[in-house]
Design an enzyme around this catalytic site. Sequence first.
Site, PDB file in Angstrom:
ATOM      1  N   ALA A   1      24.249 107.348  45.929  1.00 34.02           N
ATOM      2  CA  ALA A   1      23.554 108.451  45.266  1.00 34.02           C
ATOM      3  C   ALA A   1      23.860 108.428  43.768  1.00 34.02           C
ATOM      4  CB  ALA A   1      24.032 109.765  45.864  1.00 34.02           C
TER       5      ALA A   1
ATOM      6  N   GLY B   1      24.157 106.093  50.332  1.00 32.94           N
ATOM      7  CA  GLY B   1      22.693 106.094  50.345  1.00 32.94           C
ATOM      8  C   GLY B   1      22.115 104.692  50.203  1.00 32.94           C
TER       9      GLY B   1
ATOM     10  N   GLU C   1      22.241 103.236  53.561  1.00 38.15           N
ATOM     11  CA  GLU C   1      21.257 103.941  54.407  1.00 38.15           C
ATOM     12  C   GLU C   1      19.845 103.430  54.125  1.00 38.15           C
ATOM     13  OE1 GLU C   1      22.739 107.938  53.355  1.00 38.15           O
ATOM     14  OE2 GLU C   1      22.807 108.271  55.519  1.00 38.15           O
TER      15      GLU C   1
ATOM     16  N   GLU D   1      30.786 108.433  52.478  1.00 44.22           N
ATOM     17  CA  GLU D   1      30.544 109.857  52.213  1.00 44.22           C
ATOM     18  C   GLU D   1      31.701 110.762  52.630  1.00 44.22           C
ATOM     19  OE1 GLU D   1      28.370 107.738  53.348  1.00 44.22           O
ATOM     20  OE2 GLU D   1      26.396 108.097  52.491  1.00 44.22           O
TER      21      GLU D   1
END
Length: 698
Positions: free
Chosen positions: A63, A104, A107, A127
């Site tokens: 992120a 992210g 992901e 995370e």
Amino acid sequence: MSDYVTVDRRGDVAVVIIDNPPVNALSLHMREPLFAALVELDGDASVKAVVVSCAGRTFVSGADISEFGSPKSLQSPNLPELCAKLETLSKPSVAAIHGTALGGGFELALSCHFRVADKAAKVGLPEVHLGLVPGSGGTVRLPRVVGAVKALEMIVSGKPIGAAEAQSIGAIDAVAEGDLVDAAVAFATAKIAEGAPLVAVRDRDDWRDKDRADLDGFDKAAAQLTKKSRGLEAPLRCAEAVRNSLTMDFDAALMKEREIFLALLSGDQSKAQRHLFFAEREATKVPGIGKDVAPREVKRVGIIGAGTMGGGIAMAFANGGLDVTVLEMSEEALDRGFATIRRNYEGSVKRGSMGADQMEARLARFARTTDYGKLADCDLIIEAVFEEMSVKKEVFAKIEAVAKDGAILATNTSYLDVDEIAASTKRPQDVVGLHFFSPANVMKLLEIVRGRETAPEVIATALAVARRIAKVPVVVGVCHGFVGNRMLASRSAENEALLLEGATPEQIDRVFTDFGWPMGPFAMGDLAGLDIGWRNRKALGTSAVIADALCEMGRYGQKTSKGFYLYEEGSRTPKPDPEVSRLIEEKARDAGVERREISDQEITERTLYPMINEGARILEEGIALRASDIDVAWIYGYGFPRGKGGPMFFADLEGLPNIVERLEHWHGKTGNEVFEPARTLKDAAAGGTRLASMKSTA
Ligand code: NAI
């Protein structure tokens, strides 16, 4: 197209290139063109497959932390929407991973049909370290490719894994031999040629039946993996989310994951952990020590004293790949020190965290001596001898006589005046405090004590060395006890007073462990050795009625099997000792203190609040550069619970006006100056300022 996302056609294959320096974070300005490109390529019949790759030094690394907690991070197209788009492409998609695909970023890669990585790539879902669960499908997609238990292992530990391991568990499909994008294009081309039906990760059933048939096995693994979460919610909620991927259908589990993510994101624990994430990075930035200040080269480190600290410090350097020369007063002392070092390594081998050959390689880095002359080739010399100024000065004189020009001369003193030690030498610019914490091969904190005359490049070197040996450095100024121990001292007197007034070591320790500390102050004192404080108090002419009495009885803590508690042969488990209860009652009688019931709340207010107050004073005096440095010190040096963000962050959670009011109350009652509210604290309380974001103005 955009500056951040371009598309390169290679025959049938479209290569999307993300270019959002420095680390290709998932900023809104990159998500928008990426989404648009995917929509366009999906509709373009001439494109038969899509490769998602990145320019620069890494794949999408996660992120955009500058968007964290701001509405921008959730704005459409957000990451879940991007992942869904990728996953439902009507043609094969291949992530081409180099560098680190974390959070992210991973992901996003997991939403592609396939993943190809170069040899040095790493993937992971860290995370949990920010108090979160992966929020864009990580807990639902990863179990579908690697199995639920393996996925949970990665998610709860937050540890990235290398490409080879990732391939062996199925997290990636191929490791590129040559050029990564060429390999990904070739992989995609082969998939086009195969023409096999396209299965999105959401529909994969490699593990489904096996995993769903063994929920008990999953629960057992989850209990084991979250055992050490010490009051943190995120690891438990990670387990919950991964479990949902087994008991719910894909969309329901995904929705639930997002719900958990958002709940954690707005909670205090994640805020605390994100505060620490930034605090730790900030702590390495020291005014006046910019990139232009070059660190000195350090290859060999001399350690004087092979006791509790010297041995641990020597191990920390050897573990970091440096050569170490250990000096002691006698061969016997060296034998003792090295026996402990070897025992520690053997323990690691037994636990499986180190191979036997690795242990031998580490031990081979050590040289031993009783001759100061042997320190002549050391670039950094750290003394960890007895905590007495006269002894320190004597040792520094000996070091100075042999140390080469430009060698850094460091003291591991816990309390003593680094400026006075420096002034006793002819090279005060080379003298610095390097204050490690016990056990030094384990504890992460390194207080770098900057003396009045310490040269900037000595600080730069200390910071660089800290990084090499995987320590978390905090630069502090000279005062009695520096940041950590000075704040610790502010509560010690109250701990003693509470004992006299009616609390027991067990009760006080329990209040601390309930708060989230790994151990209470008395168990910790026993572990560190009560004699250190005792010697220090004697040098200062101060006293601590009970701890002094214990030391006079030869009860130094674990090292003598007796301290505030009793330790049975070979055990580190504290047991209440009636002899200590009798001693406390006797001392209370002598002092004319009437014993009463003490509430847990009173213990918190009288131990934690003075620490916060002392922290505010430390900031006022410029001993710490920022409040967040103080938090870093307490998290990494003393085991302050991470979910509470450190004493300064916690103070804001408690409410500064409340803390000031309670400090005033206890100041009025006891007259103890540790309770007299610091000006900074009062001002912050009155002005509604956050203590944790304050910088020193001194
Ligand atoms: P220790 O008593 O376990 O070890 C001191 C060692 O230094 C002994 O092995 C002794 O033989 C050796 N020594 C003493 N004088 C010497 C000399 N002139 N030349 C060579 N060797 C000499 O003490 P510990 O706990 O390791 O403490 C050492 C220093 O580290 C002290 O300054 C202490 O305040 C500081 N420190 C201690 C911490 C702890 O938790 N134990 C934490 C952080 C700092």
